[in-house]
Design an enzyme around this catalytic site. Sequence first.
Site, PDB file in Angstrom:
ATOM      1  N   LYS B  76       0.695  -1.063  -0.239  1.00 59.39           N
ATOM      2  CA  LYS B  76      -0.096   0.107   0.074  1.00 59.39           C
ATOM      3  C   LYS B  76       0.438   1.067  -0.429  1.00 59.39           C
ATOM      4  CE  LYS B  76      -3.916   2.141   2.615  1.00 59.39           C
ATOM      5  NZ  LYS B  76      -5.088   1.912   3.539  1.00 59.39           N
ATOM      6  N   SER B 151      -9.882   1.699   2.961  1.00 54.91           N
ATOM      7  CA  SER B 151      -8.908   2.662   1.827  1.00 54.91           C
ATOM      8  C   SER B 151      -8.163   1.632   1.178  1.00 54.91           C
ATOM      9  CB  SER B 151      -8.148   3.804   2.995  1.00 54.91           C
ATOM     10  OG  SER B 151      -7.276   2.796   4.023  1.00 54.91           O
ATOM     11  N   SER B 175     -10.110  -0.850   7.213  1.00 60.75           N
ATOM     12  CA  SER B 175      -9.196  -0.514   6.111  1.00 60.75           C
ATOM     13  C   SER B 175      -8.605  -1.720   4.971  1.00 60.75           C
ATOM     14  CB  SER B 175      -8.216   0.746   6.175  1.00 60.75           C
ATOM     15  OG  SER B 175      -9.257   2.279   6.047  1.00 60.75           O
TER      16      SER B 175
END
Lengths: 95, 485
Positions: B76, B151, B175
């Site tokens: 990420k 997210s 997330s």
Amino acid sequence: MSLDRSEVEQIAHLARLQIDAADIDSYSDSLNSILNLVDQMQATNTDGVEPLAHPLDAVQRLRADEVSEVNQREALQAVAPATEEGLFLVPKVIE
Amino acid sequence: MFDKTLAELAQGLERGDYSSTELTQAYLQRINALDSQYNSFITVTEEQALAQAKAADEARAAGNGGALCGLPIAHKDLFCTQGVRTSSASKMLDNFVSPYDATIVSRLKNAGTVTLGKLNMDEFAMGSSNESSFYGPARNPWNTDCVPGGSSGGSAAAVAARLTPAATGSDTGGSIRQPAALCGITGLKPTYGRVSRYGMIAFASSLDQAGPMAQTAEDCGMILNAMAGFDPMDSTSAERDMEDYTAELNQPLAGLKVGLPKEYFSDALDAGVAEQVRNAVAEFEKLGATVKEVSLPNTELCIPAYYILAPAEASSNLSRFDGVRYGYRCEDPADLEDLYKRSRGEGFGAEVKRRIMVGTYALSAGYYDAYYNKAQQIRRMIQQDFVNVLNDVDVIMGPTTPQTAFKLGEKSSDPVSMYMEDIFTLSLNLAGLPGISVPCGQSNGLPVGLQIIGNYFAESKLLNVAHQFQQATDWHKQIPAGVEV
């Protein structure tokens, strides 16, 4: 609780955020809907409940006061917008 | 080959079916050919990946390869990667090339993994749809008109589209688990403090926790083995012994006590999601679990408490972005205040600015007790609910999300409706507990996630429970229509 335009402008100032005048009403609307949501808390009786800051109630770990970092000034300043002789440059602060 | 799990790919490397270099080249080609449909990567690090693969092949040849040596993964884009742009999907950090590695990045590197690139996300991890990314939304491989969740939406989309066998994610309010559910993959949020936060761009420091995302619980355990562990560079890192998170995977589930919170199965829950979750619970009963109804009475309060605490911490954390030391700086600032205000006003997107302002307001003079302190008190009540239930059962199960993946644009104009998406996930962040989302069915052709919640530091138990479910079912093996492997 409802925020008006001037309060939104004041919050944006405290947060050092430039908000376009045309966007203030939409920020005001969304902040008010968020505050309406969070105000659901106020109906709950929390008398005597200890606030929880850390899920495991841990305390800050201490270490010996010894130098542990090496100097990486050049590497760290390589990503800065403006530097000179190892200093970060900003607009003139003192006349 | 692209349908293989990390564990299967590791066996292939061990047998010499392919080298890490061949594997890495194959995934890089696949990303280049297919990712325009999903927008799951922000940066592909081809050159570094091939160099890491070569080193991994040499290590394996010399007999020095560990379990993860030579396996491709992706991070990420809020984990700092030395020499590679680390943007947090924000214009603010579009030009930021990190001078150092996050602890999890260096640990996974030391384990011999190959980094394919950096994955899309909501800006500064603030969102549940990936729509707040400066680089445009990632899309759900099950239906590219739908969001992948957020997210960690790019991480979930990339694993679901089989563009990487595994990815890292971070979870401040759901997330990892929510996008895992919406994309039909497995995602684990560990106990707060289990995985180092050093080098993970901070959102809300008392809630943030990094974790693995992959096809299976077994793969998540393999990655967690490398990610987890005490780190002196993180002031809230848990000082505990290292564990092998794959050691208990094969324990039978006979006698497992499962709690189903009645508050998670209200009328507001999508009927298709409810049906699939109930079917999954029935599967656990077949595996020998006993199931009982439990109660988490303060469930509804987790959203208001979270949307004070997370923005309050974010407003403090994001004050570091000032246009002075790194990141975006506005053109021709008139003075220092203009430099701060315009750099931040131009560099942050709308949702980030909203949350900074909510947090600033909640922490401002005269409002601290009414908002921040009140929310911290409710946080303890929510934690106590879980402690009470987990004294009585081994794990808690329920839906990960109230509905399946929604359409792009459906909630983006109404932040509060977006916030409701996380009702089942963010209470774990408030309490600091671990949770895993596993694929447990489909509703109208879209994946449904089952959330399994365990006690503090019970990651091995959660992975065991999830793995046994995955031995008995094949929902985790379903691949979106249109994704060729």
